[in-house]
Design a protein around this motif. Structure first.
Motif, mmCIF file in Angstrom:
data_model
loop_
_atom_site.group_PDB
_atom_site.id
_atom_site.type_symbol
_atom_site.label_atom_id
_atom_site.label_comp_id
_atom_site.label_asym_id
_atom_site.label_seq_id
_atom_site.Cartn_x
_atom_site.Cartn_y
_atom_site.Cartn_z
ATOM 1 N N ARG A 17 0.860 -1.182 0.000
ATOM 2 C CA ARG A 17 0.000 0.000 0.000
ATOM 3 C C ARG A 17 0.893 1.227 0.000
ATOM 4 N NH1 ARG A 17 -3.239 -2.912 -1.309
ATOM 5 N NH2 ARG A 17 -5.273 -3.464 -0.472
ATOM 6 N N GLN A 18 0.605 2.169 -0.877
ATOM 7 C CA GLN A 18 1.388 3.398 -0.999
ATOM 8 C C GLN A 18 2.885 3.093 -1.052
ATOM 9 O OE1 GLN A 18 -0.101 5.742 2.303
ATOM 10 N NE2 GLN A 18 -1.984 6.196 1.225
ATOM 11 N N ARG A 20 4.524 0.756 0.075
ATOM 12 C CA ARG A 20 5.115 0.143 1.266
ATOM 13 C C ARG A 20 4.568 -1.276 1.408
ATOM 14 N NH1 ARG A 20 4.427 0.128 7.122
ATOM 15 N NH2 ARG A 20 2.378 1.120 7.009
ATOM 16 N N ILE A 22 3.112 -3.855 3.406
ATOM 17 C CA ILE A 22 2.494 -3.868 4.740
ATOM 18 C C ILE A 22 2.306 -5.297 5.258
ATOM 19 C CG2 ILE A 22 1.424 -1.594 4.529
ATOM 20 C CD1 ILE A 22 -1.275 -3.020 4.088
ATOM 21 N N PRO A 41 1.143 -6.265 17.883
ATOM 22 C CA PRO A 41 0.968 -4.846 18.217
ATOM 23 C C PRO A 41 0.080 -4.109 17.211
ATOM 24 C CG PRO A 41 3.312 -5.420 17.962
ATOM 25 C CD PRO A 41 2.525 -6.596 17.507
ATOM 26 N N ASN A 42 -0.328 -2.894 17.549
ATOM 27 C CA ASN A 42 -1.077 -2.034 16.619
ATOM 28 C C ASN A 42 -0.277 -1.867 15.334
ATOM 29 O OD1 ASN A 42 -2.115 -0.121 19.377
ATOM 30 N ND2 ASN A 42 -3.506 -1.126 18.007
ATOM 31 N N GLY A 43 -0.972 -1.937 14.223
ATOM 32 C CA GLY A 43 -0.332 -1.682 12.925
ATOM 33 C C GLY A 43 0.550 -2.819 12.433
ATOM 34 N N ALA A 44 0.518 -3.971 13.110
ATOM 35 C CA ALA A 44 1.407 -5.080 12.742
ATOM 36 C C ALA A 44 1.018 -5.733 11.419
ATOM 37 C CB ALA A 44 1.392 -6.136 13.851
ATOM 38 N N GLY A 45 -0.282 -5.692 11.090
ATOM 39 C CA GLY A 45 -0.726 -6.332 9.847
ATOM 40 C C GLY A 45 -1.791 -7.403 10.072
ATOM 41 N N LYS A 46 -2.349 -7.473 11.279
ATOM 42 C CA LYS A 46 -3.328 -8.530 11.590
ATOM 43 C C LYS A 46 -4.590 -8.398 10.719
ATOM 44 C CE LYS A 46 -3.626 -7.154 15.865
ATOM 45 N NZ LYS A 46 -2.679 -6.010 15.829
ATOM 46 N N SER A 47 -5.123 -7.167 10.635
ATOM 47 C CA SER A 47 -6.355 -6.997 9.842
ATOM 48 C C SER A 47 -6.078 -7.254 8.363
ATOM 49 C CB SER A 47 -6.920 -5.586 10.007
ATOM 50 O OG SER A 47 -7.233 -5.372 11.341
ATOM 51 N N THR A 48 -4.899 -6.830 7.901
ATOM 52 C CA THR A 48 -4.547 -7.070 6.494
ATOM 53 C C THR A 48 -4.492 -8.574 6.233
ATOM 54 O OG1 THR A 48 -3.238 -5.048 6.569
ATOM 55 C CG2 THR A 48 -2.832 -6.522 4.707
ATOM 56 N N GLU A 174 -11.172 -8.517 17.107
ATOM 57 C CA GLU A 174 -11.240 -7.809 18.398
ATOM 58 C C GLU A 174 -12.669 -7.780 18.963
ATOM 59 O OE1 GLU A 174 -9.064 -4.137 18.536
ATOM 60 O OE2 GLU A 174 -7.730 -4.793 16.938
ATOM 61 N N HIS A 206 -5.603 -8.161 20.838
ATOM 62 C CA HIS A 206 -4.376 -7.644 21.451
ATOM 63 C C HIS A 206 -4.170 -8.286 22.805
ATOM 64 C CE1 HIS A 206 -5.344 -3.994 18.889
ATOM 65 N NE2 HIS A 206 -4.153 -4.372 18.507
HETATM 66 N N1 LIG Z 1 -5.100 1.283 2.666
HETATM 67 C C1 LIG Z 1 -3.938 1.500 3.293
HETATM 68 N N2 LIG Z 1 -3.073 2.425 2.850
HETATM 69 C C2 LIG Z 1 -1.884 2.641 3.482
HETATM 70 N N3 LIG Z 1 -1.468 1.959 4.566
HETATM 71 C C3 LIG Z 1 -2.299 1.009 5.047
HETATM 72 C C4 LIG Z 1 -3.567 0.735 4.444
HETATM 73 N N4 LIG Z 1 -4.163 -0.264 5.144
HETATM 74 C C5 LIG Z 1 -3.307 -0.572 6.151
HETATM 75 N N5 LIG Z 1 -2.195 0.191 6.086
HETATM 76 C C6 LIG Z 1 -1.046 0.129 7.011
HETATM 77 O O1 LIG Z 1 -0.640 -1.220 7.085
HETATM 78 C C7 LIG Z 1 -0.195 -1.549 8.401
HETATM 79 C C8 LIG Z 1 -0.952 -2.757 8.905
HETATM 80 O O2 LIG Z 1 -2.305 -2.393 9.134
HETATM 81 P P1 LIG Z 1 -3.357 -3.386 9.805
HETATM 82 O O3 LIG Z 1 -4.640 -2.643 9.909
HETATM 83 O O4 LIG Z 1 -3.350 -4.664 9.058
HETATM 84 O O5 LIG Z 1 -2.716 -3.610 11.246
HETATM 85 P P2 LIG Z 1 -3.339 -4.268 12.547
HETATM 86 O O6 LIG Z 1 -2.304 -5.199 13.095
HETATM 87 O O7 LIG Z 1 -4.671 -4.849 12.250
HETATM 88 O O8 LIG Z 1 -3.479 -2.998 13.493
HETATM 89 P P3 LIG Z 1 -4.452 -2.685 14.741
HETATM 90 O O9 LIG Z 1 -4.094 -3.665 15.806
HETATM 91 O O10 LIG Z 1 -4.061 -1.299 15.102
HETATM 92 O O11 LIG Z 1 -5.872 -2.806 14.249
HETATM 93 C C9 LIG Z 1 -0.388 -0.287 9.237
HETATM 94 O O12 LIG Z 1 0.840 0.400 9.316
HETATM 95 C C10 LIG Z 1 -1.402 0.517 8.440
HETATM 96 O O13 LIG Z 1 -1.233 1.899 8.642
#
Ligand SMILES: Nc1ncnc2c1ncn2[C@@H]1O[C@H](COP(=O)(O)OP(=O)(O)OP(=O)(O)O)[C@@H](O)[C@H]1O
Length: 267
Positions: A17-18, A20, A22, A41-48, A174, A206
């Motif tokens: 994404r952008q 990067r 992820i 952790p937050n932003g680790a990539g779990k939702s992706t 969550e 988490h």
């Molecule tokens: N559409 C997007 N454009 C740019 N960056 C993205 C996009 N979607 C996710 N990211 C980035 O990808 C990384 C992983 O995001 P993701 O939502 O998968 O994390 P997460 O582990 O589920 O976080 P959280 O626990 O905070 O919900 C983060 O740094 C997020 O900012």
């Protein structure tokens, strides 16, 4: 004993994404009916990671398909939706209409949060919705306006919605976020009931406190990569948790039979 067939497989799957990266997963497989938790952790990539399962996110193209669902590299969205029931804490904030809870549950048959305008519910779909609400212990709230419910009650209605089309696996993103201890108690006991009823559970959280005893495998995600994947007791140690979250943490065991885990920060 024959190994269970895979529900979902990843091989060399990358999400960008952008410009990067992820998420990058070398190899991962989830068996049909298996119960796992994803922790990180937050932003680790779990939702992706989970969105790769639900096909909301597509990986970079490879000649050898990086994602397979039910063994199929080209599974349709319809097939994925039939197999999975999804509950997330953010779903609740998307409900902003005054509807009886049973309509929210029935909407699960059509993949919507309420009943779509063109749909006239029939007795069968109504009965299915009530049956799912019964399973979650919220049938008596069927006619109550969803907007007037406590967060814990509404979350259980969303569980019923995810179940109404009889999926084989539940994706719970969550599910306890924002709930008080009573709400958490009911959501966690609903998770246990569903796991015991044979549903596969994929839980994103988490907090190790959410990891019900029926979940024995933990997948840890950090900085867009699989940090570790293995048996719960091997993952939930002071050393592994401290290095996953990059702060000093202690893992405590509790519950009547020491079957639950929690994290304590030593500040
Ligand atoms: N559409 C997007 N454009 C740019 N960056 C993205 C996009 N979607 C996710 N990211 C980035 O990808 C990384 C992983 O995001 P993701 O939502 O998968 O994390 P997460 O582990 O589920 O976080 P959280 O626990 O905070 O919900 C983060 O740094 C997020 O900012």
């Amino acid at each position: 004993m024959q190994a269970a067939e895979p529900l979902f497989e990843l091989e060399n799957a990358e999400v960008v994404r952008q410009s990067r990266m992820i998420l990058h997963v070398d190899s991962f497989s989830l068996a049909k009916g298996e119960n796992i938790a994803l922790l990180g952790p937050n932003g680790a990539g779990k939702s992706t990671f989970v969105k790769l399962i639900t096909r909301e996110v597509m990986p970079l193209y490879r000649e050898k398909p990086p994602v397979k669902f039910n063994g199929n590299p080209r599974a349709t969205l319809d097939e994925v939706k039939k197999t999975l029931g999804v509950v997330s804490s953010t779903m609740q904030s998307q409900i902003n209409v005054h509807l009886p809870a049973v309509d929210i549950v029935e909407g699960g048959l059509f993949g919507t949060l309420g009943l779509p305008r063109h749909v006239h519910p029939d007795e069968r779909s109504h009965a299915k919705a009530l049956e799912a609400m019964e399973m979650l212990g919220v049938a008596k709230l069927a006619d109550q306006d969803i907007m007037t419910m406590s967060s814990g009650q509404a979350r259980r209605v969303l569980f019923a919605r995810a179940l109404v089309h009889d999926p084989s696996t539940l994706l719970l993103d969550e599910p306890c976020t924002g709930l008080d201890p009573e709400g958490m108690y009911y959501v966690r006991s609903s998770m246990r009931d569903l796991a015991r009823a044979g549903k596969g559970i994929v839980l994103i959280t988490h907090y190790p406190e959410d990891i019900i005893p029926e979940i024995s495998r933990l997948v840890l995600i950090k900085e867009g990569k699989l940090f570790a994947d293995g048996a719960k007791e091997d993952m939930l140690t002071d050393k592994v948790m401290s290095s996953l979250f990059d702060v000093p943490l202690q893992v405590a065991k509790n519950g009547k039979n020491n079957e639950y885990y929690s994290l304590v920060s030593s500040c």
